[in-house]
Design an enzyme around this catalytic site. Sequence first.
Site, PDB file in Angstrom:
ATOM      1  N   ARG A 101      33.355 -25.265  19.033  1.00 36.48           N
ATOM      2  CA  ARG A 101      34.466 -25.284  20.005  1.00 36.48           C
ATOM      3  C   ARG A 101      35.177 -26.619  19.834  1.00 36.48           C
ATOM      4  NH1 ARG A 101      34.587 -23.559  26.291  1.00 36.48           N
ATOM      5  NH2 ARG A 101      34.778 -21.594  25.183  1.00 36.48           N
ATOM      6  N   HIS A 128      40.821 -17.779  20.472  1.00 35.58           N
ATOM      7  CA  HIS A 128      39.502 -17.590  21.113  1.00 35.58           C
ATOM      8  C   HIS A 128      39.008 -16.175  20.757  1.00 35.58           C
ATOM      9  CE1 HIS A 128      36.164 -18.332  23.579  1.00 35.58           C
ATOM     10  NE2 HIS A 128      36.703 -18.379  24.775  1.00 35.58           N
ATOM     11  N   GLN A 131      36.017 -14.296  22.673  1.00 35.82           N
ATOM     12  CA  GLN A 131      36.395 -13.750  23.981  1.00 35.82           C
ATOM     13  C   GLN A 131      37.213 -12.467  23.801  1.00 35.82           C
ATOM     14  OE1 GLN A 131      35.644 -15.067  27.223  1.00 35.82           O
ATOM     15  NE2 GLN A 131      36.325 -13.008  27.740  1.00 35.82           N
ATOM     16  N   ASP A 223      45.021 -15.836  32.362  1.00 32.82           N
ATOM     17  CA  ASP A 223      44.156 -16.971  32.007  1.00 32.82           C
ATOM     18  C   ASP A 223      44.718 -18.200  32.709  1.00 32.82           C
ATOM     19  OD1 ASP A 223      42.330 -18.680  30.772  1.00 32.82           O
ATOM     20  OD2 ASP A 223      43.402 -18.742  28.853  1.00 32.82           O
ATOM     21  N   CYS A 263      39.354 -14.316  31.286  1.00 32.58           N
ATOM     22  CA  CYS A 263      38.254 -14.828  30.449  1.00 32.58           C
ATOM     23  C   CYS A 263      37.344 -15.784  31.213  1.00 32.58           C
ATOM     24  CB  CYS A 263      38.819 -15.521  29.216  1.00 32.58           C
ATOM     25  SG  CYS A 263      39.942 -16.873  29.608  1.00 32.58           S
ATOM     26  N   ARG A 291      30.327 -11.121  26.244  1.00 28.37           N
ATOM     27  CA  ARG A 291      30.324 -12.212  25.266  1.00 28.37           C
ATOM     28  C   ARG A 291      28.987 -12.228  24.521  1.00 28.37           C
ATOM     29  NH1 ARG A 291      33.671 -16.595  25.872  1.00 28.37           N
ATOM     30  NH2 ARG A 291      32.698 -17.215  23.925  1.00 28.37           N
TER      31      ARG A 291
HETATM   32  N1   CP Z   1      35.537 -17.768  28.624  1.00 22.97           N
HETATM   33  C1   CP Z   1      34.936 -18.858  28.136  1.00 22.97           C
HETATM   34  O1   CP Z   1      35.020 -19.152  26.961  1.00 22.97           O
HETATM   35  O2   CP Z   1      34.244 -19.584  29.054  1.00 22.97           O
HETATM   36  P1   CP Z   1      33.598 -21.029  28.820  1.00 22.97           P
HETATM   37  O3   CP Z   1      34.758 -22.001  28.633  1.00 22.97           O
HETATM   38  O4   CP Z   1      32.822 -21.320  30.071  1.00 22.97           O
HETATM   39  O5   CP Z   1      32.746 -20.992  27.611  1.00 22.97           O
HETATM   40  N1  NVA Z   2      42.826 -21.054  27.630  1.00 23.88           N
HETATM   41  C1  NVA Z   2      41.581 -21.580  28.129  1.00 23.88           C
HETATM   42  C2  NVA Z   2      40.466 -20.634  27.821  1.00 23.88           C
HETATM   43  C3  NVA Z   2      39.126 -21.065  28.394  1.00 23.88           C
HETATM   44  C4  NVA Z   2      38.028 -20.130  28.024  1.00 23.88           C
HETATM   45  C5  NVA Z   2      41.333 -22.950  27.529  1.00 23.88           C
HETATM   46  O1  NVA Z   2      41.548 -23.116  26.319  1.00 23.88           O
HETATM   47  O2  NVA Z   2      40.918 -23.850  28.249  1.00 23.88           O
END
Ligand code: CP
Ligand code: NVA
Length: 308
Positions: A101, A128, A131, A223, A263, A291
């Site tokens: 990440r 992502h 997700q 989101d 998400c 997930r």
């Molecule tokens: N939806 C998602 O990726 O959640 P987290 O940021 O908690 O991993």
């Molecule tokens: N768009 C959000 C998604 C979190 C799972 C972010 O990148 O923070």
Amino acid sequence: MKRDFLSLSDYSSQEILNLLSLAKQLKLSPWQMSDLLKGKSIALIFQKPSNRTRVSFETGISDLGGNAIYLGPQDLDLGKRESTSDIAQTLSRYIDGIVARVFSHEDIIGLSKSSTVPVINALSDLLHPCQALADLLTVQERFLTFRNIRFAYVGDGNNMVNSLLMACAKVGMSMSVATPKGYDPDPAQLHAARDIAERTGAEIHLTHDPKEAVEGARVVYTDTWVSMGQEEESAERLQDFQGYQVDGDLMSRAAKDAIFMHCLPAHRGQEVSADVIDGPRSVVFDEAENRLHVQKAVMVHLFTFKHQ
Ligand code: CP
Ligand code: NVA
């Protein structure tokens, strides 16, 4: 040769449907393939916070008999203490896979190029895909098909919508996207999704009007308005997204059997009202659960199938 999971664009429609089938199988019989990752270690590089992604990957790796090694920003700060390339080459000598990440999508590409083991994108500023794959499974479980389902997304043109555009295009599900002016999805991702949609028969419609986007939709998705890494823009964004909240009034314009998706993490009173996310149409915790199952399917695919 190794294969990565960086973007759904790298997977054919059939491969995505196969991953969904495998995820369903693993969900029904979680004890299956419980030794698939036996003796294997997977590094989880997290440059940003996480609940769902970290816990579902750690649990999924353990369910498959493997060992997860969490490396937070204190352990590895990509490109700061050492280059992304040196990190990837070093890790490749110890471990069997990398889940990452990152802030910049370029870092995922960099890890992929320099590692000799599979890399899974656990969220970048651009995409992502884990997700979006879980969201496809959630829609398929609810409606049993992707045909004649319109998927509406209301909010920021961010990493989530970029991956959802590709996900919907690949499975032939039509999508309407409503964003404020200046917050459109990434143009290259949109272009790529439109290319695929032409072949699968999905329609992609962009608007700045949330009501137009959700009219008759079976899925309404939103989101956060402020993604991780955009905290300094918070005040401006909260202002610019006024009128884009998914509330009861907006949901009433969707189809009678429409579901609400997010998400997570969610901000009640901002992108969604509490009555919608906590109401009977919300499937947000099914998405969170899925997930686990889709990521196990991705790992089974990357670690057991021979890739040419
Ligand atoms: N939806 C998602 O990726 O959640 P987290 O940021 O908690 O991993
Ligand atoms: N768009 C959000 C998604 C979190 C799972 C972010 O990148 O923070």
